[in-house]
Design a protein around this motif. Structure first.
Motif, mmCIF file in Angstrom:
data_model
loop_
_atom_site.group_PDB
_atom_site.id
_atom_site.type_symbol
_atom_site.label_atom_id
_atom_site.label_comp_id
_atom_site.label_asym_id
_atom_site.label_seq_id
_atom_site.Cartn_x
_atom_site.Cartn_y
_atom_site.Cartn_z
ATOM 1 N N GLN A 1 5.640 -2.929 3.794
ATOM 2 C CA GLN A 1 4.274 -3.390 3.320
ATOM 3 C C GLN A 1 3.465 -2.065 2.984
ATOM 4 O O GLN A 1 2.738 -1.921 2.296
ATOM 5 C CB GLN A 1 3.469 -4.068 4.470
ATOM 6 N N LEU A 2 3.724 -0.954 4.142
ATOM 7 C CA LEU A 2 3.055 0.293 3.636
ATOM 8 C C LEU A 2 4.218 1.339 3.537
ATOM 9 O O LEU A 2 5.095 1.357 4.292
ATOM 10 C CB LEU A 2 2.327 0.528 5.061
ATOM 11 N N LEU A 3 4.007 2.101 2.513
ATOM 12 C CA LEU A 3 4.825 3.084 2.125
ATOM 13 C C LEU A 3 4.341 4.469 2.389
ATOM 14 O O LEU A 3 3.428 4.722 1.492
ATOM 15 C CB LEU A 3 5.655 2.969 0.666
ATOM 16 N N VAL A 4 4.656 5.254 3.107
ATOM 17 C CA VAL A 4 4.198 6.702 3.513
ATOM 18 C C VAL A 4 5.006 7.657 2.580
ATOM 19 O O VAL A 4 6.313 7.351 3.004
ATOM 20 C CB VAL A 4 4.055 7.031 4.772
ATOM 21 N N ALA A 5 4.325 8.364 1.745
ATOM 22 C CA ALA A 5 5.425 9.160 0.965
ATOM 23 C C ALA A 5 4.666 10.418 0.747
ATOM 24 O O ALA A 5 3.472 10.591 0.942
ATOM 25 C CB ALA A 5 5.253 8.383 -0.400
ATOM 26 N N THR A 6 5.423 11.487 0.192
ATOM 27 C CA THR A 6 5.071 12.605 -0.244
ATOM 28 C C THR A 6 5.039 12.557 -1.819
ATOM 29 O O THR A 6 5.018 11.390 -2.247
ATOM 30 C CB THR A 6 5.841 13.847 0.028
ATOM 31 N N THR A 7 4.464 13.482 -2.483
ATOM 32 C CA THR A 7 4.197 13.308 -3.886
ATOM 33 C C THR A 7 5.515 13.018 -4.673
ATOM 34 O O THR A 7 5.330 13.027 -6.011
ATOM 35 C CB THR A 7 3.451 14.693 -4.721
ATOM 36 N N VAL A 8 6.674 12.817 -3.936
ATOM 37 C CA VAL A 8 7.880 12.686 -4.515
ATOM 38 C C VAL A 8 7.705 11.353 -5.416
ATOM 39 O O VAL A 8 8.380 10.909 -6.475
ATOM 40 C CB VAL A 8 9.340 12.170 -3.656
ATOM 41 N N ILE A 9 6.643 10.247 -4.859
ATOM 42 C CA ILE A 9 6.568 9.181 -5.562
ATOM 43 C C ILE A 9 5.569 9.322 -7.181
ATOM 44 O O ILE A 9 5.232 8.315 -7.690
ATOM 45 C CB ILE A 9 5.775 8.048 -5.072
ATOM 46 N N GLU A 10 5.302 10.555 -7.491
ATOM 47 C CA GLU A 10 4.451 10.829 -8.505
ATOM 48 C C GLU A 10 4.955 10.143 -9.831
ATOM 49 O O GLU A 10 4.196 9.806 -10.369
ATOM 50 C CB GLU A 10 4.240 12.471 -8.598
ATOM 51 N N VAL A 11 6.116 10.132 -10.019
ATOM 52 C CA VAL A 11 6.698 9.755 -11.299
ATOM 53 C C VAL A 11 7.482 8.578 -11.297
ATOM 54 O O VAL A 11 8.664 8.442 -10.325
ATOM 55 C CB VAL A 11 7.608 10.690 -11.967
ATOM 56 N N PHE B 1 11.060 -1.604 -0.345
ATOM 57 C CA PHE B 1 9.358 -1.593 -0.860
ATOM 58 C C PHE B 1 9.252 -2.520 -2.183
ATOM 59 O O PHE B 1 8.071 -3.522 -2.155
ATOM 60 C CB PHE B 1 8.807 -0.171 -0.934
ATOM 61 N N GLN B 2 10.137 -2.340 -2.841
ATOM 62 C CA GLN B 2 10.158 -3.178 -4.160
ATOM 63 C C GLN B 2 10.261 -4.637 -3.767
ATOM 64 O O GLN B 2 9.691 -5.394 -4.209
ATOM 65 C CB GLN B 2 11.411 -2.507 -5.019
ATOM 66 N N VAL C 1 0.858 -1.060 -0.089
ATOM 67 C CA VAL C 1 -0.018 0.016 0.072
ATOM 68 C C VAL C 1 0.899 1.088 -0.002
ATOM 69 O O VAL C 1 1.949 1.342 0.702
ATOM 70 C CB VAL C 1 -0.775 -0.058 1.193
ATOM 71 N N TYR C 2 0.408 2.168 -1.008
ATOM 72 C CA TYR C 2 0.862 3.507 -0.836
ATOM 73 C C TYR C 2 0.006 4.521 0.010
ATOM 74 O O TYR C 2 -1.127 4.259 -0.033
ATOM 75 C CB TYR C 2 1.156 4.109 -2.313
ATOM 76 N N TRP C 3 0.721 5.316 0.939
ATOM 77 C CA TRP C 3 -0.135 6.404 1.730
ATOM 78 C C TRP C 3 0.595 7.714 1.377
ATOM 79 O O TRP C 3 1.644 7.950 1.781
ATOM 80 C CB TRP C 3 -0.069 6.074 3.208
#
Ligand code: ADP
Ligand code: MG
Length: 693
Positions: free
Chosen positions: A545-555, A539-540, A486-488
């Motif tokens: 299991q759960l990755l809390v992220a800012t919008t850096v993962i956008e791309v 994570f890969q 899951v991404y949060w």
């Protein structure tokens, strides 16, 4: 005579002193023509009083009532709070700046009329800093017609702009006719008013004018001006295109192509759409004139590969390629991919961003100047003055919507040393609706990657109120127990990266507490590159299991086993960005979900936007709808630069005018070249990018 408007400076008007003139200049107001064409950005409707009970949040209203309570409170700031009531309801007025005299005026029992935007607070409806007027009698007259509101800047009041336009409009009726630039038969055909009438009406709508039309911008007077404005933009873009197209560019053609061996090392083969677009590009590159091509492709359609094949052609022909992305992260991703892909072909890949300093920077600059560096990837830094290319043959710009026309034009100079202009390839993931493509991008040819690589699945999206966060957390727990990932995602708070990172840290802490036994990771923009890579690898590999992220993962992030994404406060993001983010799930075998966890209260528009995300996965449809709701300036992110900040035209609303526009623009360019300059200077000003090419 028609020159009068352009040759008379605003300083000749009453009320413009030495201090005011420079401020007006900042608004682009130098002469009387500028002033006449400084059109209202909107109107306020003060023609009727709205019962307080019928006022709606986020709308402006003229209200009238009696002050029931008035008191000064000290919370974060000292403020004066009044409760105003009219029998149908009550509303709170809040003043942060007020004098003792005002406090006295606004005391219990006073009858006042005020105007402002209604907001919803925990205390109910509120207007902050309303304009107000103390009434002697309840039936004081209201405005007879709509109030024009002008685009302005600090130190220039609406009052001043109104005073100045009044003077200009008075002259309009006098000895100085204003030149019509639209052919008479077009005006007759639409039964439009004359230019002078249209200007008069738009600046000062008379009481009998159709209010609904004016508020919508569909009044014939407004449409007439809108067509002229669209025409000015269109003609100028076509002019730029003509000029660039007549430049010399290297004809990139070779029998020694390494494309086949490049493709062989990839774990997949290009889709049909990718192949088609690449062949369109290669055809352009063979020409001795610069390519000007826009590639549109939905998130994940594989634009990077298309860019790589184009780059390879230029490199195979002995030229350098510059690839520019709008953010450091995005550029870094490209750098990783290209180094990996091109290393095996013995092509050197270089990196340049604003953060590259000192010795590293001078080494890179030397390599670029000597031609040692062939594939050069980076941010805006690539086009700064001190970057000199040896043989730049192709410029690739990713995510064009974040650059303005200005920046695009500045690239032209980078090949100037050899008397050649590099080819330009522009890629965008924000699908550009047809209407927009036709006007804002009239200078570009377009290719569309209209197919996703095999195996992508639609994502089911749900929109949930933050008050039900617990249920969402429970759902996340279930997903993790089923071995899904899951991404949060935490979104930007007021443009502050620091705050965004803080929010992500807080969310990660809270979620770790709420989800015992589940491994929670954290990634944000303030971490070091190695730290980020380490977290992404975990994570890969599934150890997180759960990755809390800012919008850096956008791309660019690709973890197929991640099938749930929760986005907090999605209302803060543009739809294109939400679509990008959501594109991180739906890449594996599991059915995927995206939860948009919004914060109440949400505006009508905010609701409508999230509803679009729920209803469709199609990037084109999302862009069309977003454009309808927010307008092209917002969607393309160019409002600040004012690149296509239209004064009166609205591409969605005026879509039907585009049919008239295209043939008309061509006719003017071929038969009435003398109208081009007046059109452009009237609508785009003299200091615009178009004039400088
Ligand atoms: P975007 O168009 O959003 O820039 P990318 O170029 O980043 O998309 O590609 C998205 C993902 O799809 C990447 O992981 C890329 O390796 C993969 N990809 C690209 N082309 C293909 C293809 N033809 N078949 C399978 N996967 C592909
Ligand atoms: Mg991309």
């Amino acid at each position: 005579m028609s020159n009068f408007w352009q040759s008379t400076p605003v300083s000749q008007l009453k009320g413009v002193g030495a201090a005011t003139a420079p401020k007006l200049q900042r608004l682009g107001l130098r002469n009387l023509q500028d002033l006449l064409f400084h059109l209202p950005s909107r109107y306020q409707d003060r023609t009727h009083i709205t019962p307080i009970g019928a006022t709606e949040p986020f709308n402006e209203a003229l209200i009238q009532g009696t002050i029931e309570i008035s008191s000064v409170v000290f919370r974060k700031r000292r403020s004066l709070i009044c409760r105003l009531s009219d029998g149908t309801g009550a509303i709170q007025l809040r003043f942060f700046h007020f004098s003792a005299a005002q406090q006295k005026q606004l005391s219990k029992g006073a009858l006042i009329r005020c105007f402002g935007e209604v907001r919803l607070t925990s205390a109910g409806k509120e207007i902050a800093h309303p304009e107000y007027q103390i009434l002697k009698s309840a039936d004081a007259p209201v405005e007879k017609s709509l109030t024009a509101i002008y685009p302005t800047t600090e130190g220039v009041s609406q009052h001043l702009l109104r005073k100045l336009t009044d003077q200009a409009l008075r002259l309009l009726g006098g000895a100085h006719p204003i030149k019509e630039l639209i052919p008479q038969e077009v005006i007759d055909n639409y039964q439009w008013p004359t230019l002078a009438q249209a200007l008069q009406l738009t600046h000062r709508p008379p009481p009998e004018a159709n209010v609904t039309q004016l508020l919508q911008g569909s009044h014939p007077a407004q449409r007439r001006l809108a067509l002229e404005e669209l025409l000015a933009h269109h003609v100028s873009l076509l002019g730029i295109r003509q000029r660039i197209k007549s430049d010399k560019a290297p004809a990139l053609n070779t029998a020694e192509s390494r494309a086949e061996s490049f493709l062989k090392q990839l774990p997949f083969y290009p889709t049909n759409a990718q192949q088609r677009v690449v062949s369109e590009i290669l055809k352009d590159l063979k020409q001795p004139h610069p390519m000007l091509r826009l590639v549109q492709g939905d998130v994940g359609s594989g634009k990077t590969l298309v860019a790589a094949l184009a780059a390879l052609r230029a490199i195979d022909c002995g030229f350098q390629v510059a690839l520019m992305a709008p953010t450091e992260i995005l550029a870094e991703q490209h750098y990783q991919h290209f180094s990996e892909w091109f290393d095996t072909l013995a092509i050197s890949t270089s990196w340049l961003s604003g953060k590259v300093k000192g010795k590293a920077r001078s080494t890179t600059l030397n390599d670029i100047a000597s031609g040692e560096a062939t594939m050069i990837i980076g941010t805006h830094a690539l086009f700064q003055e001190d970057v000199v290319y040896q043989r730049l043959g192709l410029v690739i710009i990713d995510e064009q919507h974040r650059f303005g026309v200005h920046q695009r034009l500045s690239l032209k100079d980078k090949g100037a040393k050899q008397g050649i202009t590099p080819h330009q390839l522009i890629m965008t993931a924000t699908p550009i609706p047809r209407t927009l493509a036709m006007s804002a991008y009239a200078d570009l040819d377009t290719s569309v990657i209209d197919e996703l690589p095999p195996g992508r699945k639609p994502v089911t999206t749900v929109v949930i109120d933050n008050q039900r966060r617990d249920q969402v957390v429970a759902r996340v727990q279930n997903a993790c127990q089923e071995n899904k990932q899951v991404y949060w995602v935490c979104t930007l708070i007021e443009e502050s990266e620091a705050l965004q990172c803080q929010a992500a840290e807080d969310a990660a802490k809270l979620l770790s507490e709420q989800l015992p036994g589940i491994s929670v990771g954290l990634i944000h923009g303030r971490m070091k590159p190695q730290e980020k890579t380490a977290v992404m690898t975990e994570f890969q590999q599934g150890s997180l299991q759960l990755l809390v992220a800012t919008t850096v993962i956008e791309v660019g992030v690709n973890v197929p086993n991640a099938s749930v994404m929760v986005i907090e406060n999605p209302e803060r993001l543009g739809l294109a960005q939400l679509h990008q983010l959501r594109g991180r799930v739906g890449r594996g075998a599991n059915a995927s979900f995206c939860v948009l966890l919004y914060q109440n209260p949400l505006s009508q528009q905010g609701k409508a936007r999230l509803e679009i995300m729920r209803a469709t996965n199609d990037g084109f449809e999302i862009a069309e709808k977003d454009l309808e709701l927010r307008g092209p300036g917002e969607v393309l992110g160019t409002r600040q630069t004012g690149d296509i900040g239209f004064r009166i035209a609205d591409l969605m609303r005026d879509e039907d005018l585009l049919e008239t526009l295209k043939p008309l623009a061509e006719r003017i360019l071929t038969n009435h070249a003398e109208l081009v300059e007046p059109l452009i200077s009237r609508w785009l000003g003299e200091n615009n990018a178009y004039a400088q090419v």
